[in-house]
Structure formats: C-alpha cells, structure tokens
Design an enzyme around this catalytic site. Structure first.
Site, PDB file in Angstrom:
ATOM      1  N   PRO A 249     -18.878 -77.909   1.457  1.00 42.84           N
ATOM      2  CA  PRO A 249     -17.799 -78.835   1.800  1.00 42.84           C
ATOM      3  C   PRO A 249     -18.262 -80.262   2.063  1.00 42.84           C
ATOM      4  O   PRO A 249     -19.323 -80.496   2.646  1.00 42.84           O
ATOM      5  CB  PRO A 249     -17.191 -78.228   3.070  1.00 42.84           C
ATOM      6  CG  PRO A 249     -18.233 -77.318   3.605  1.00 42.84           C
ATOM      7  CD  PRO A 249     -19.004 -76.818   2.422  1.00 42.84           C
ATOM      8  N   ASN A 250     -17.438 -81.177   1.595  1.00 38.83           N
ATOM      9  CA  ASN A 250     -17.593 -82.629   1.791  1.00 38.83           C
ATOM     10  C   ASN A 250     -18.727 -83.245   0.969  1.00 38.83           C
ATOM     11  O   ASN A 250     -18.877 -84.462   0.958  1.00 38.83           O
ATOM     12  CB  ASN A 250     -17.758 -82.971   3.286  1.00 38.83           C
ATOM     13  CG  ASN A 250     -16.559 -82.520   4.081  1.00 38.83           C
ATOM     14  OD1 ASN A 250     -15.430 -82.876   3.730  1.00 38.83           O
ATOM     15  ND2 ASN A 250     -16.761 -81.718   5.121  1.00 38.83           N
TER      16      ASN A 250
ATOM     17  N   ARG B 216     -19.353 -91.078   1.519  1.00 38.94           N
ATOM     18  CA  ARG B 216     -19.361 -90.449   2.827  1.00 38.94           C
ATOM     19  C   ARG B 216     -20.600 -90.883   3.616  1.00 38.94           C
ATOM     20  O   ARG B 216     -21.727 -90.581   3.228  1.00 38.94           O
ATOM     21  CB  ARG B 216     -19.404 -88.941   2.616  1.00 38.94           C
ATOM     22  CG  ARG B 216     -19.625 -88.142   3.848  1.00 38.94           C
ATOM     23  CD  ARG B 216     -19.956 -86.695   3.515  1.00 38.94           C
ATOM     24  NE  ARG B 216     -20.059 -85.932   4.735  1.00 38.94           N
ATOM     25  CZ  ARG B 216     -20.649 -84.768   4.844  1.00 38.94           C
ATOM     26  NH1 ARG B 216     -21.182 -84.201   3.786  1.00 38.94           N
ATOM     27  NH2 ARG B 216     -20.716 -84.149   5.998  1.00 38.94           N
TER      28      ARG B 216
ATOM     29  N   TYR C 121     -26.283 -90.281   4.208  1.00 36.98           N
ATOM     30  CA  TYR C 121     -26.441 -89.482   2.986  1.00 36.98           C
ATOM     31  C   TYR C 121     -26.796 -90.305   1.747  1.00 36.98           C
ATOM     32  O   TYR C 121     -26.988 -89.734   0.673  1.00 36.98           O
ATOM     33  CB  TYR C 121     -25.154 -88.672   2.731  1.00 36.98           C
ATOM     34  CG  TYR C 121     -24.832 -87.714   3.854  1.00 36.98           C
ATOM     35  CD1 TYR C 121     -25.690 -86.653   4.157  1.00 36.98           C
ATOM     36  CD2 TYR C 121     -23.686 -87.867   4.641  1.00 36.98           C
ATOM     37  CE1 TYR C 121     -25.415 -85.778   5.188  1.00 36.98           C
ATOM     38  CE2 TYR C 121     -23.396 -86.993   5.680  1.00 36.98           C
ATOM     39  CZ  TYR C 121     -24.261 -85.948   5.951  1.00 36.98           C
ATOM     40  OH  TYR C 121     -23.995 -85.084   6.976  1.00 36.98           O
TER      41      TYR C 121
ATOM     42  N   ASN D 113     -26.758 -76.090  -0.718  1.00 35.96           N
ATOM     43  CA  ASN D 113     -26.529 -76.937   0.443  1.00 35.96           C
ATOM     44  C   ASN D 113     -25.174 -76.505   0.996  1.00 35.96           C
ATOM     45  O   ASN D 113     -24.129 -76.879   0.446  1.00 35.96           O
ATOM     46  CB  ASN D 113     -26.503 -78.416   0.056  1.00 35.96           C
ATOM     47  CG  ASN D 113     -26.308 -79.313   1.281  1.00 35.96           C
ATOM     48  OD1 ASN D 113     -25.917 -78.840   2.346  1.00 35.96           O
ATOM     49  ND2 ASN D 113     -26.556 -80.596   1.130  1.00 35.96           N
TER      50      ASN D 113
ATOM     51  N   ALA E  53     -21.667 -78.157   6.395  1.00 34.36           N
ATOM     52  CA  ALA E  53     -21.472 -77.731   7.784  1.00 34.36           C
ATOM     53  C   ALA E  53     -21.400 -76.213   7.929  1.00 34.36           C
ATOM     54  O   ALA E  53     -21.652 -75.680   9.021  1.00 34.36           O
ATOM     55  CB  ALA E  53     -20.197 -78.369   8.351  1.00 34.36           C
TER      56      ALA E  53
ATOM     57  N   GLU F  86     -32.298 -73.019   0.814  1.00 32.66           N
ATOM     58  CA  GLU F  86     -31.305 -73.922   1.433  1.00 32.66           C
ATOM     59  C   GLU F  86     -31.844 -75.349   1.460  1.00 32.66           C
ATOM     60  O   GLU F  86     -33.036 -75.574   1.709  1.00 32.66           O
ATOM     61  CB  GLU F  86     -31.023 -73.439   2.860  1.00 32.66           C
ATOM     62  CG  GLU F  86     -29.999 -74.291   3.608  1.00 32.66           C
ATOM     63  CD  GLU F  86     -29.490 -73.584   4.862  1.00 32.66           C
ATOM     64  OE1 GLU F  86     -29.186 -72.372   4.804  1.00 32.66           O
ATOM     65  OE2 GLU F  86     -29.391 -74.248   5.908  1.00 32.66           O
TER      66      GLU F  86
ATOM     67  N   HIS G 137     -30.785 -79.428   2.820  1.00 32.71           N
ATOM     68  CA  HIS G 137     -29.921 -80.429   3.463  1.00 32.71           C
ATOM     69  C   HIS G 137     -30.495 -81.795   3.143  1.00 32.71           C
ATOM     70  O   HIS G 137     -31.710 -82.011   3.275  1.00 32.71           O
ATOM     71  CB  HIS G 137     -29.877 -80.230   4.985  1.00 32.71           C
ATOM     72  CG  HIS G 137     -29.258 -78.928   5.371  1.00 32.71           C
ATOM     73  ND1 HIS G 137     -27.904 -78.737   5.420  1.00 32.71           N
ATOM     74  CD2 HIS G 137     -29.823 -77.741   5.698  1.00 32.71           C
ATOM     75  CE1 HIS G 137     -27.650 -77.484   5.768  1.00 32.71           C
ATOM     76  NE2 HIS G 137     -28.802 -76.859   5.941  1.00 32.71           N
TER      77      HIS G 137
ATOM     78  N   ARG H 291     -30.542 -84.870  14.224  1.00 34.29           N
ATOM     79  CA  ARG H 291     -29.146 -85.279  14.398  1.00 34.29           C
ATOM     80  C   ARG H 291     -28.520 -84.562  15.604  1.00 34.29           C
ATOM     81  O   ARG H 291     -29.240 -84.126  16.485  1.00 34.29           O
ATOM     82  CB  ARG H 291     -28.383 -85.025  13.090  1.00 34.29           C
ATOM     83  CG  ARG H 291     -28.986 -85.812  11.909  1.00 34.29           C
ATOM     84  CD  ARG H 291     -28.215 -85.601  10.630  1.00 34.29           C
ATOM     85  NE  ARG H 291     -26.828 -86.061  10.782  1.00 34.29           N
ATOM     86  CZ  ARG H 291     -25.851 -85.745   9.937  1.00 34.29           C
ATOM     87  NH1 ARG H 291     -26.111 -84.983   8.879  1.00 34.29           N
ATOM     88  NH2 ARG H 291     -24.627 -86.205  10.142  1.00 34.29           N
TER      89      ARG H 291
END
Ligand code: DQA
Length: 151
Positions: free
Chosen positions: A8-9, A16, A21, A84, A87, A108, A110, A117
């Site tokens: 998502p996103n 964004r 990012y 990825n 969230a 995975e 990110h 963060r």
C-alpha cells in the site's frame, strides 16, 4: 522469473513524502530494476532470471497481496519473491502467514531505514517469515534482494 510485490501507498512514490522516499516513481524504480538485472538475462529464453524476467505487482489491498504471494509462491517458474509490504509489514499476520506458506524464498525490502523512524515501524512481523530483510538502501534494496535470490 522473480516476483516484485509492492504494498500500500507505494503507488504514490515520487509524490509521497519525497524527503523520505525520494523522487523516483514506482515505475521509475521498476524500470531501473529491469535495467539493473538485464545482466542476468531478462530477454526471452536466457539467463539465470529465466525467460520471463521480473514480474511486478502493486496493490493497496491486503487480500490481493496475500493472493499474489500465494500465486507466485507456488508457481514452479518463480525463483523467488521480493516484497515491500509497506505498512502491512508492521502488523499483517495474514501476509506473514502467506509468506511462511509458500515454498519459494521471499526477501523483504523497505526503501527507508525503518529502525531510524517512528517506534511503530521498528518491528516487522513479516520479516521473520522471510529469508532476509533489507532496509534503508532505497531502490538498491530491491536490486540486492533480486541478486540474493539468484545466487
Ligand atoms: C516502507 C516503510 C513502511 O514503514 C511504510 O509504511 C511504507 C514504506 C518503506 O519502503 O520504507 O509504506 O515500507
């Protein structure tokens, strides 16, 4: 082939929070990745990547991500999956279970360093079901994840 799944996103990359990012869109990153892995044979018939190269899925929906992991994860032509989860990494046990259920290795990724963060990002419930996890290296994380699956 190797599956590249974005959650998502991540369809909003480029627009964004560019300070976190970057300014590449998801399409920019996917095209860069195709170029990066071309040395491994993305062309028809050749190379360790297999004839179908990379296949890309992006979804904002948890169910669709579970479906994509299941479908790619039992496909004999798929050597591995790079995901990825966005969230969902922080709380989706359904995605963790899907990763744990499939025979192909999953890595995975990110873009950002989730450990640098907010505290709620420090835990990934999905990473424990993966072969490994890369974070904080931007788009290079996807490339290194693909390379690791070709070894
Ligand atoms: C992310 C990190 C997550 O915490 C966040 O929710 C994202 C993107 C990353 O690529 O850095 O959507 O997965």
């Amino acid at each position: 082939m190797i599956g590249i799944i974005n959650g998502p996103n991540l369809n909003l990359l480029g627009r964004r929070q560019p300070e976190i990012y970057g300014t590449d869109t998801l399409e920019d990153i996917n095209n860069w990745l195709l170029d990066y892995v071309s040395a491994y044979g993305n062309e028809a018939g050749g190379g360790s990547l297999g004839s179908e190269g990379l296949i890309f899925v992006q979804s904002n929906s948890e169910g669709e991500l579970v479906g994509a992991i299941q479908e790619m994860g039992f496909d004999p032509a798929v050597k591995g999956i790079v995901i990825n989860p966005g969230a969902y990494a922080h709380y989706s046990l359904a995605i963790r279970d899907a990763i744990a259920s499939v025979p192909v290795p999953v890595v995975e990724v990110h873009l950002s360093n989730i450990h640098a963060r907010e505290e709620f990002r420090h835990t990934s419930v999905t990473a424990g079901a993966c072969r490994g996890m890369i974070c904080g290296l931007g788009k290079m994380g996807y490339a290194l994840a693909v390379e690791s699956l070709l070894l």
